[in-house]
Every structure is written in structure tokens, then in C-alpha cells.
Design an enzyme around this catalytic site. Structure first.
Site, PDB file in Angstrom:
ATOM      1  N   HIS A  11       3.405  -7.472   1.628  1.00 27.94           N
ATOM      2  CA  HIS A  11       2.789  -8.416   2.563  1.00 27.94           C
ATOM      3  C   HIS A  11       1.731  -9.277   1.891  1.00 27.94           C
ATOM      4  O   HIS A  11       1.215  -8.924   0.836  1.00 27.94           O
ATOM      5  CB  HIS A  11       2.148  -7.661   3.736  1.00 27.94           C
ATOM      6  CG  HIS A  11       1.074  -6.693   3.306  1.00 27.94           C
ATOM      7  ND1 HIS A  11       1.363  -5.457   2.797  1.00 27.94           N
ATOM      8  CD2 HIS A  11      -0.281  -6.787   3.300  1.00 27.94           C
ATOM      9  CE1 HIS A  11       0.233  -4.834   2.502  1.00 27.94           C
ATOM     10  NE2 HIS A  11      -0.788  -5.619   2.789  1.00 27.94           N
ATOM     11  N   ARG A  44      -0.989  -4.679  -6.374  1.00 28.35           N
ATOM     12  CA  ARG A  44      -0.693  -6.103  -6.409  1.00 28.35           C
ATOM     13  C   ARG A  44       0.672  -6.307  -7.058  1.00 28.35           C
ATOM     14  O   ARG A  44       0.885  -5.885  -8.194  1.00 28.35           O
ATOM     15  CB  ARG A  44      -1.800  -6.820  -7.187  1.00 28.35           C
ATOM     16  CG  ARG A  44      -1.834  -8.300  -6.952  1.00 28.35           C
ATOM     17  CD  ARG A  44      -3.018  -8.970  -7.654  1.00 28.35           C
ATOM     18  NE  ARG A  44      -4.290  -8.677  -7.035  1.00 28.35           N
ATOM     19  CZ  ARG A  44      -5.380  -8.274  -7.704  1.00 28.35           C
ATOM     20  NH1 ARG A  44      -5.361  -8.129  -9.003  1.00 28.35           N
ATOM     21  NH2 ARG A  44      -6.496  -8.042  -7.052  1.00 28.35           N
ATOM     22  N   GLU A  59      -1.939  -0.794   8.082  1.00 28.71           N
ATOM     23  CA  GLU A  59      -2.835  -1.799   8.633  1.00 28.71           C
ATOM     24  C   GLU A  59      -2.083  -2.653   9.639  1.00 28.71           C
ATOM     25  O   GLU A  59      -0.848  -2.626   9.680  1.00 28.71           O
ATOM     26  CB  GLU A  59      -3.402  -2.682   7.510  1.00 28.71           C
ATOM     27  CG  GLU A  59      -2.370  -3.534   6.804  1.00 28.71           C
ATOM     28  CD  GLU A  59      -2.941  -4.291   5.600  1.00 28.71           C
ATOM     29  OE1 GLU A  59      -3.579  -3.658   4.745  1.00 28.71           O
ATOM     30  OE2 GLU A  59      -2.737  -5.507   5.519  1.00 28.71           O
ATOM     31  N   HIS A 109       0.841  -1.201   0.000  1.00 28.76           N
ATOM     32  CA  HIS A 109       0.000   0.000   0.000  1.00 28.76           C
ATOM     33  C   HIS A 109       0.874   1.247   0.000  1.00 28.76           C
ATOM     34  O   HIS A 109       1.951   1.245   0.601  1.00 28.76           O
ATOM     35  CB  HIS A 109      -0.905   0.032   1.235  1.00 28.76           C
ATOM     36  CG  HIS A 109      -1.698  -1.215   1.419  1.00 28.76           C
ATOM     37  ND1 HIS A 109      -2.681  -1.599   0.542  1.00 28.76           N
ATOM     38  CD2 HIS A 109      -1.644  -2.182   2.354  1.00 28.76           C
ATOM     39  CE1 HIS A 109      -3.199  -2.745   0.952  1.00 28.76           C
ATOM     40  NE2 HIS A 109      -2.583  -3.115   2.048  1.00 28.76           N
TER      41      HIS A 109
HETATM   42 ZN    ZN Z   1      -2.849  -4.999   2.859  1.00 29.12          ZN
END
Ligand code: ZN
Length: 309
Positions: A171, A191, A114, A96
Site C-alpha cells: 500500500h 519499503r 491499519e 507490514h
Molecule cells: Zn502502512
């Protein structure tokens, strides 16, 4: 005193999802149910208030029209999103952006930080977090030459582990993992690699350029050093305090009480059953404790994940 704000979770089907969200008492739509959005005001899954004075309102409406419940904080959207994720298959490897990159390249969106609390996993459970490239040039080479085995850093996990995923950290959740995720309220995901899988006969889109732009190299682990305290019968494990959120686990055995001092506090019951100020709660219940609610008196055997800004 305002009511506690109980929310109906939004369940989502995903190709990689399973059926373990049933364990939380949810009526899952299929055996490919990957996500429960337990506390969310995001337009892709806006939770509805369940009972009380605001019964039937969406969380985003409540945020817009009754900001006093959230301490009158000045933010353009409800800042957090809490999900439970059941990965029956591997999720794609992703990264991200931070707020600056997202604002510039994604029409003013927020970046995404996150964190994950591992609710359950297979005995040989693993996740992807970070990479082995020494610098940006090596990272770029490894990605362009598809040297995934060399690049990807895989670590073993167990129930109760906690991971902070900062922007720029590559991740992925691996098959067999059940996690509770607390995140910034944003959807921007790049991605990097999807294990060369096909969906409807085609590979899913990758975002190679953006990924190379935002992945931090070399990888630096976000240190997590949980602190445990006991107050009024509640065992409090503090996992993380970052610019966007604080996340803690609360454990109650028989009775305990706590007063929250944040503008609002998100609560998810991950284990057990009991009551809060006489109202029944059980594994799978999600609610928000509004601003200046006062003392929360718990009874029963309960494990809760709580977050605030
Ligand atoms: Zn994520």
C-alpha cells in the site's frame, strides 16, 4: 466517574508532508508537516494529557499506572495509534508483517494492521492498494525485475472512503491525500519501492527480501461494507471490526448521546464544533473515553472517528 482524557497531539515533519494539518488548528512546525499523532503512547510520540486530573501525564504513564481507566486490560502496551496524515508528495510503497513474522524477525515486535478514512483528496485522487501478481513466484519476478507499473494496483479514491490494510497488503498514500489512520501500535514497515527518489543524494533503503516474504499473493481485497444506524441522535457508520480494532464514524447534528461499552474508546473530531458533557470540542480535538465513563452527551455539529479494541 473519571474525566475524559484530552491529549495534545504530536506533530511530525516528513519530506513528503505539507501544511494542511493547520486546518485542524495545530501549530505546525513547517510546511513539511506530514503527521499528527493524535492518540499515541508510542515512544516516538507519546501524547501528553491536556487538562483534567491527569494534566501533564503522558499516555504511556497513564497506561502503566492507571490501567483501570482502560478496563484493566492485560496488554503489554497501549494497543492503538491514531494519526492524521497530510501527504503533499507520494509516500513510499510499503507492506507490514503480521504479528508472527514481526515477533520472529523484529525482536518481538507486533505486526501492523491499519485502516484509513479519507478526510480529503485531490479530485483525481488515488492510492496504492494491492498488486496484480498471480502468485508468489510472479510477485518475486516483478519486484526483482522492477516491473512496478505492472505490479502496482492503483485505485481512485474520494472523501469519505475507508480502507482496511491487513498485514501482507502492499500500500501507499499518494500525493494530495489527507487521511485519518487507525493502526496497531507498531512501527514495523518494509519499503518495497520508493519511486527511485533520492533523499540527501541517496535512495532510501528498501526491504526487498522481507517484502517478498510477507506480501500476500495473489492480492485479496479486504471487503468494507459500512453499516449505518441512528441511535439517540447519533448517526453511526461502522466501517470495520477486526482482531485488533473497531472503527466507526459518528455524526451529530444539534444533539445526540451515546454510551461506549469498550474498555476505552479513542475519539478524534474530524469536522465541526460543539461540546461533550459541556466541554468544548472542535475539529482537531483528540480524547479517550475511559472505562465505564457513562453517557456522552454531544451538542453542536460534529463528525468523529472513534476506535476501540
Ligand atoms: Zn502502512
Amino acid at each position: 466517574m473519571s474525566d475524559l482524557i484530552f491529549l495534545k497531539p504530536v506533530l511530525k515533519e516528513n519530506i513528503w508532508g505539507g501544511n494542511r494539518l493547520k486546518q485542524f488548528g495545530y501549530d505546525i512546525p513547517s510546511d513539511h508537516t506530514g503527521e499528527c499523532w493524535g492518540i499515541s503512547a508510542h515512544m516516538n510520540g507519546d501524547c501528553i494529557v491536556d487538562g483534567g486530573f491527569y494534566d501533564g501525564w503522558s499516555l504511556s504513564e497513564l497506561w502503566e499506572k492507571h490501567r483501570e481507566l482502560f478496563g484493566n486490560i492485560q496488554m503489554d502496551r497501549f494497543p492503538l495509534l491514531v494519526k492524521i496524515i497530510d501527504a503533499k508528495e507520494d509516500l513510499s510503497i510499503q507492506v507490514h508483517p503480521d504479528d508472527t513474522y514481526a515477533n520472529e524477525h523484529e525482536h518481538g515486535s507486533l505486526g501492523k494492521t491499519e485502516c484509513w478514512y479519507v478526510l480529503d483528496c485531490d479530485s483525481d485522487g488515488k492510492i496504492v492498494i494491492g498488486h496484480h501478481a498471480k502468485n508468489k513466484a510472479e510477485l518475486k519476478n516483478m519486484i526483482e525485475q522492477k516491473r512496478w507499473e505492472e505490479l502496482i494496483r492503483m485505485v481512485p479514491i474520494k472523501k469519505g472512503d475507508f480502507f482496511q490494510i491487513n498485514p501482507g497488503c502492499i500500500h501507499a498514500i499518494k500525493a494530495g491525500t489527507l487521511i485519518l489512520e487507525t493502526q496497531q501500535n507498531s512501527d514495523i514497515t518494509y519499503r518495497v519501492y520508493d519511486y527511485d527518489r533520492l533523499s540527501d543524494g541517496k535512495p532510501r533503503e528498501l526491504h526487498i527480501k522481507q517484502s517478498i516474504d510477507v506480501i500476500e499473493a495473489p492480492y485479496r481485497a479486504a471487503e468494507i461494507d459500512p453499516r449505518v444506524t441512528v441511535e439517540h441522535g447519533v448517526t453511526i457508520t461502522s466501517f470495520v471490526e477486526c482482531d485488533y480494532y473497531q472503527v466507526k464514524k459518528l455524526d451529530v447534528d444539534k444533539t445526540g448521546q451515546i454510551e461506549f461499552h469498550a474498555p476505552f474508546t479513542n475519539v478524534s473530531v474530524i469536522e465541526g464544533e460543539g461540546t461533550i458533557n459541556g466541554k468544548k470540542i472542535e475539529k482537531g480535538t483528540h480524547f479517550i473515553v475511559p472505562f465505564e465513563y457513562g453517557t456522552c452527551c454531544f451538542s453542536g455539529t460534529l463528525s468523529l472517528i472513534v476506535s476501540s479494541i
